[in-house]
Design a protein around this motif. Structure first.
Motif, PDB file in Angstrom:
ATOM      1  N   MET A  66       0.968  -9.882   5.652  1.00  0.00           N
ATOM      2  CA  MET A  66      -0.358  -9.955   6.279  1.00  0.00           C
ATOM      3  C   MET A  66      -0.940 -11.354   6.133  1.00  0.00           C
ATOM      4  O   MET A  66      -0.734 -12.020   5.117  1.00  0.00           O
ATOM      5  CB  MET A  66      -1.304  -8.958   5.591  1.00  0.00           C
ATOM      6  N   ARG A 109       3.598  -6.184  11.237  1.00  0.00           N
ATOM      7  CA  ARG A 109       3.381  -5.129  12.239  1.00  0.00           C
ATOM      8  C   ARG A 109       3.458  -5.679  13.665  1.00  0.00           C
ATOM      9  O   ARG A 109       3.908  -5.002  14.585  1.00  0.00           O
ATOM     10  CB  ARG A 109       2.013  -4.456  12.024  1.00  0.00           C
ATOM     11  N   ARG A 142       0.877  -1.176   0.000  1.00  0.00           N
ATOM     12  CA  ARG A 142       0.000   0.000   0.000  1.00  0.00           C
ATOM     13  C   ARG A 142       0.909   1.218   0.000  1.00  0.00           C
ATOM     14  O   ARG A 142       1.760   1.354   0.883  1.00  0.00           O
ATOM     15  CB  ARG A 142      -0.904   0.010   1.235  1.00  0.00           C
ATOM     16  N   MET A 159       5.920  -0.654  11.354  1.00  0.00           N
ATOM     17  CA  MET A 159       4.563  -0.490  11.880  1.00  0.00           C
ATOM     18  C   MET A 159       3.617   0.084  10.825  1.00  0.00           C
ATOM     19  O   MET A 159       2.463  -0.311  10.729  1.00  0.00           O
ATOM     20  CB  MET A 159       4.571   0.434  13.095  1.00  0.00           C
ATOM     21  N   ARG A 160       4.075   1.092  10.136  1.00  0.00           N
ATOM     22  CA  ARG A 160       3.289   1.609   9.013  1.00  0.00           C
ATOM     23  C   ARG A 160       4.228   1.749   7.841  1.00  0.00           C
ATOM     24  O   ARG A 160       4.901   2.743   7.660  1.00  0.00           O
ATOM     25  CB  ARG A 160       2.629   2.965   9.333  1.00  0.00           C
ATOM     26  N   CYS A 161       4.305   0.667   7.066  1.00  0.00           N
ATOM     27  CA  CYS A 161       5.236   0.695   5.954  1.00  0.00           C
ATOM     28  C   CYS A 161       4.451   0.506   4.670  1.00  0.00           C
ATOM     29  O   CYS A 161       3.225   0.517   4.667  1.00  0.00           O
ATOM     30  CB  CYS A 161       6.302  -0.371   6.141  1.00  0.00           C
ATOM     31  N   GLU A 206       1.415   4.017   1.159  1.00  0.00           N
ATOM     32  CA  GLU A 206       1.008   4.930   2.234  1.00  0.00           C
ATOM     33  C   GLU A 206       1.605   6.306   1.989  1.00  0.00           C
ATOM     34  O   GLU A 206       2.766   6.436   1.587  1.00  0.00           O
ATOM     35  CB  GLU A 206       1.513   4.405   3.590  1.00  0.00           C
ATOM     36  N   GLU A 213      -3.520  -1.175  16.001  1.00  0.00           N
ATOM     37  CA  GLU A 213      -4.401  -2.162  15.367  1.00  0.00           C
ATOM     38  C   GLU A 213      -3.556  -3.325  14.842  1.00  0.00           C
ATOM     39  O   GLU A 213      -2.728  -3.141  13.963  1.00  0.00           O
ATOM     40  CB  GLU A 213      -5.168  -1.498  14.213  1.00  0.00           C
ATOM     41  N   VAL A 214      -3.802  -4.511  15.413  1.00  0.00           N
ATOM     42  CA  VAL A 214      -3.040  -5.683  14.952  1.00  0.00           C
ATOM     43  C   VAL A 214      -3.900  -6.650  14.140  1.00  0.00           C
ATOM     44  O   VAL A 214      -3.384  -7.529  13.464  1.00  0.00           O
ATOM     45  CB  VAL A 214      -2.358  -6.422  16.128  1.00  0.00           C
ATOM     46  N   GLY A 215      -5.214  -6.477  14.217  1.00  0.00           N
ATOM     47  CA  GLY A 215      -6.083  -7.341  13.427  1.00  0.00           C
ATOM     48  C   GLY A 215      -7.402  -6.646  13.155  1.00  0.00           C
ATOM     49  O   GLY A 215      -7.777  -5.698  13.855  1.00  0.00           O
ATOM     50  N   HIS A 216      -8.080  -7.115  12.114  1.00  0.00           N
ATOM     51  CA  HIS A 216      -9.343  -6.482  11.742  1.00  0.00           C
ATOM     52  C   HIS A 216     -10.225  -7.540  11.086  1.00  0.00           C
ATOM     53  O   HIS A 216      -9.794  -8.197  10.137  1.00  0.00           O
ATOM     54  CB  HIS A 216      -9.050  -5.342  10.758  1.00  0.00           C
ATOM     55  N   GLY A 261      -1.973  -8.263  10.935  1.00  0.00           N
ATOM     56  CA  GLY A 261      -0.719  -7.652  10.487  1.00  0.00           C
ATOM     57  C   GLY A 261       0.468  -8.410  11.053  1.00  0.00           C
ATOM     58  O   GLY A 261       0.983  -8.074  12.115  1.00  0.00           O
ATOM     59  N   PHE A 315       4.228  -4.888   3.416  1.00  0.00           N
ATOM     60  CA  PHE A 315       4.112  -5.553   4.718  1.00  0.00           C
ATOM     61  C   PHE A 315       3.484  -6.935   4.552  1.00  0.00           C
ATOM     62  O   PHE A 315       2.901  -7.257   3.519  1.00  0.00           O
ATOM     63  CB  PHE A 315       3.309  -4.692   5.710  1.00  0.00           C
TER      64      PHE A 315
HETATM   65  P1  ATP Z   1      -4.537   1.031   9.485  1.00  0.00           P
HETATM   66  O1  ATP Z   1      -5.837   1.574  10.024  1.00  0.00           O
HETATM   67  O2  ATP Z   1      -3.496   0.796  10.544  1.00  0.00           O
HETATM   68  O3  ATP Z   1      -4.027   1.790   8.301  1.00  0.00           O
HETATM   69  P2  ATP Z   1      -6.056  -0.750   7.895  1.00  0.00           P
HETATM   70  O4  ATP Z   1      -7.342  -0.661   8.612  1.00  0.00           O
HETATM   71  O5  ATP Z   1      -5.863  -0.009   6.646  1.00  0.00           O
HETATM   72  O6  ATP Z   1      -4.856  -0.407   8.901  1.00  0.00           O
HETATM   73  P3  ATP Z   1      -6.559  -3.517   7.192  1.00  0.00           P
HETATM   74  O7  ATP Z   1      -6.927  -3.353   5.780  1.00  0.00           O
HETATM   75  O8  ATP Z   1      -7.608  -3.760   8.208  1.00  0.00           O
HETATM   76  O9  ATP Z   1      -5.642  -2.268   7.639  1.00  0.00           O
HETATM   77  O10 ATP Z   1      -5.376  -4.605   7.261  1.00  0.00           O
HETATM   78  C1  ATP Z   1      -5.285  -5.666   8.191  1.00  0.00           C
HETATM   79  C2  ATP Z   1      -4.085  -5.501   9.105  1.00  0.00           C
HETATM   80  O11 ATP Z   1      -2.877  -5.272   8.366  1.00  0.00           O
HETATM   81  C3  ATP Z   1      -4.193  -4.292  10.023  1.00  0.00           C
HETATM   82  O12 ATP Z   1      -4.965  -4.603  11.152  1.00  0.00           O
HETATM   83  C4  ATP Z   1      -2.746  -4.023  10.358  1.00  0.00           C
HETATM   84  O13 ATP Z   1      -2.331  -4.837  11.439  1.00  0.00           O
HETATM   85  C5  ATP Z   1      -1.992  -4.450   9.109  1.00  0.00           C
HETATM   86  N1  ATP Z   1      -1.594  -3.271   8.312  1.00  0.00           N
HETATM   87  C6  ATP Z   1      -2.396  -2.469   7.585  1.00  0.00           C
HETATM   88  N2  ATP Z   1      -1.709  -1.487   6.991  1.00  0.00           N
HETATM   89  C7  ATP Z   1      -0.407  -1.665   7.342  1.00  0.00           C
HETATM   90  C8  ATP Z   1       0.825  -0.978   7.037  1.00  0.00           C
HETATM   91  N3  ATP Z   1       0.832   0.095   6.237  1.00  0.00           N
HETATM   92  N4  ATP Z   1       1.968  -1.446   7.571  1.00  0.00           N
HETATM   93  C9  ATP Z   1       1.964  -2.537   8.361  1.00  0.00           C
HETATM   94  N5  ATP Z   1       0.859  -3.228   8.685  1.00  0.00           N
HETATM   95  C10 ATP Z   1      -0.324  -2.814   8.177  1.00  0.00           C
END
Ligand code: ATP
Ligand code: MG
Length: 442
Positions: free
Chosen positions: A157, A320, A140, A150-152, A142, A281-284, A317, A155
């Motif tokens: 998943m 992450r 992504r 952590m926000r790269c 970003e 946020e580690v999971g969704h 993640g 990543f």
């Molecule tokens: P965030 O709100 O942190 O941007 P997201 O809601 O966009 O995350 P999801 O699409 O729900 O992310 O992705 C599932 C999981 O992947 C997230 O819960 C997070 O742990 C991890 N994740 C998402 N974006 C990133 C990122 N840019 N770098 C590292 N891990 C990520």
């Protein structure tokens, strides 16, 4: 493994470019190396931790009956045009053209691809539920990659997808993942709280983010303290037990800022239980019904009628989590990082004092290593010529949870053994192994 031969490029000082503990530490002890903005190589120490996390995630997916597959990182734009997300996804999507000038992309997520796989093979409701997952790199783009891994941008998943005939069955699948996530994070020694996330404009949608508390987190959370005490030791996989389990959490107000409502918070949470803090946020997990199956025409045959399948998706993640565990476990007071034994890069470090022309301590170390290996304890020997206290500082920095020291004073079969932040004990090798194994089984 000998430390002298391992690729662990430790820096003398904390790197100044890193703003949060996990990023500092991961660079400092050589777990990762930046390759370009938001893109990292994983060096042996970091890669070991990530692989251990991945394996726990995998085992807990398998345990609820999800089947592992592997989808590619590069996808065709066609399916994304079908779902309508090719335009919606915007600049976070990395778009590529191949030599035939076909529009490709590096997958930021896989709903479309997995729906395409499903619809081309599954025809009857009798094959449902289908629960599929893979663990794969995502990209992504970003806007502001930060805080290391952590926000790269690239990543790792775990993403899973469920396909069911109707809402009731789909919620059953959703609840299985809910349970599986609680178990996964528990094995990682993390207290991850499920928080209600946005339900969206269409009723019936359901979503939870799993969040661990940390000052450096980017999610604002509002919750009722009592949710931390919910008993989550249930392992029952029947519909009712799973629904009850989720209900136990949903009794308590617990949301991220998108869903936050000050009035409601004050109304339903007594003042002494209100927590307003930050988390990672580690999971969704997400239930979205026929959001993709309808535009992409993914149906099953049910008594002669075509029904759009009801879908959910479930992310963790994995990369992450390496940083998130550091943020959660680093002890500021003692300045000690202690890895949970389930994911520690090494579970035990053997630290012998090495004297010139005297190989006796090293020989003893080799024997201890063989013994601990036979007990499945992941161990490293520090065979360098540094003095003992420098070696201990090094393993304190890395965060190896147990240390066995062979100094001058080592007599007979008893060794100095300690937990990273604990008292030194004199134990024989069987006692050492049994202490570590006991910690592993907890
Ligand atoms: P965030 O709100 O942190 O941007 P997201 O809601 O966009 O995350 P999801 O699409 O729900 O992310 O992705 C599932 C999981 O992947 C997230 O819960 C997070 O742990 C991890 N994740 C998402 N974006 C990133 C990122 N840019 N770098 C590292 N891990 C990520
Ligand atoms: Mg999310």
């Amino acid at each position: 493994m000998y430390f002298s031969k391992s690729f662990v490029p430790i820096l003398k000082n904390n790197p100044t470019e890193a703003k949060i503990k996990s990023h500092q530490l991961m660079l400092r002890v050589g777990m990762i190396k930046q390759s370009s903005a938001g893109i990292y190589s994983w060096l042996p120490l970091g890669f070991k931790v990530m692989k251990k996390i991945e394996q726990i995630v995998r085992e807990e997916q398998d345990r609820i009956g999800v089947q592992e597959i592997l989808m590619p990182t590069i996808q065709s734009s066609e399916i994304w045009k079908e779902s309508g997300r090719y335009d919606d996804y915007g600049e976070e999507m990395l778009r590529i053209k191949d030599r035939q000038n076909r529009e490709m992309l590096y997958g930021p997520t896989n709903e479309e691809l997995v729906t395409e796989i499903f619809r081309s093979s599954i025809k009857s409701y009798k094959s449902l539920p289908q629960l599929l997952y893979h663990i794969q790199w995502k990209f992504r783009d970003e806007l502001r990659p930060r805080f290391g891994i952590m926000r790269c941008r690239e990543f790792y998943m775990k993403d899973a997808y469920s396909f069911d005939l109707n809402d009731e069955e789909a919620l059953f699948s959703y609840n299985k993942f809910f349970l599986s996530y609680l178990r996964t994070f528990k094995r990682l020694n993390l207290s991850a709280i499920p928080m209600a996330a946005d339900t969206g404009p269409i009723g019936g949608n359901l979503s939870h983010e799993f969040i661990i508390l940390a000052d450096t987190g980017e999610s604002k959370i509002y919750t009722d303290k009592r949710i931390f005490d919910v008993n989550n030791s249930s392992t029952l996989l029947d519909k009712k037990s799973l629904a009850d389990l989720r209900q136990q959490y949903e009794k308590f107000y617990s949301v991220t800022d998108e869903k936050f409502d000050q009035n409601e918070f004050e109304k339903v949470v007594p003042e002494e239980f209100r927590v307003n803090t930050k988390g990672i946020e580690v999971g969704h997990i997400f239930y979205f019904g026929d959001k993709y199956s309808k535009p992409m025409n993914a149906t099953v045959d049910f008594n002669g009628k075509k029904e759009f399948v009801k879908m959910g998706s479930y992310g963790i993640g994995v990369s992450r989590l390496v940083g998130a565990i550091i943020e959660a476990k680093y002890n500021d007071k003692d300045e000690i990082m202690k890895w949970p034994i389930s994911v520690a890069p090494y579970q035990c470090a053997i630290i012998p004092m090495i004297k010139k022309n005297d190989t006796s301590n090293l020989e003893k170390s080799n024997k201890i290593l063989e013994y601990l290996k036979s007990k499945n304890i992941d161990t490293i020997i520090d065979d360098t010529e540094e003095n003992i206290s420098a070696k201990i500082r090094k393993f304190n920095l890395i965060g190896v949870p147990y240390q066995l020291i062979l100094g001058n004073k080592t007599d007979g079969d008893l060794f100095e053994f300690k937990e990273i932040n604990g008292e030194t004990q004199k134990l024989n090798i069987e006692e050492v192994a049994s202490q570590i194994l006991k910690a592993k089984s907890n």
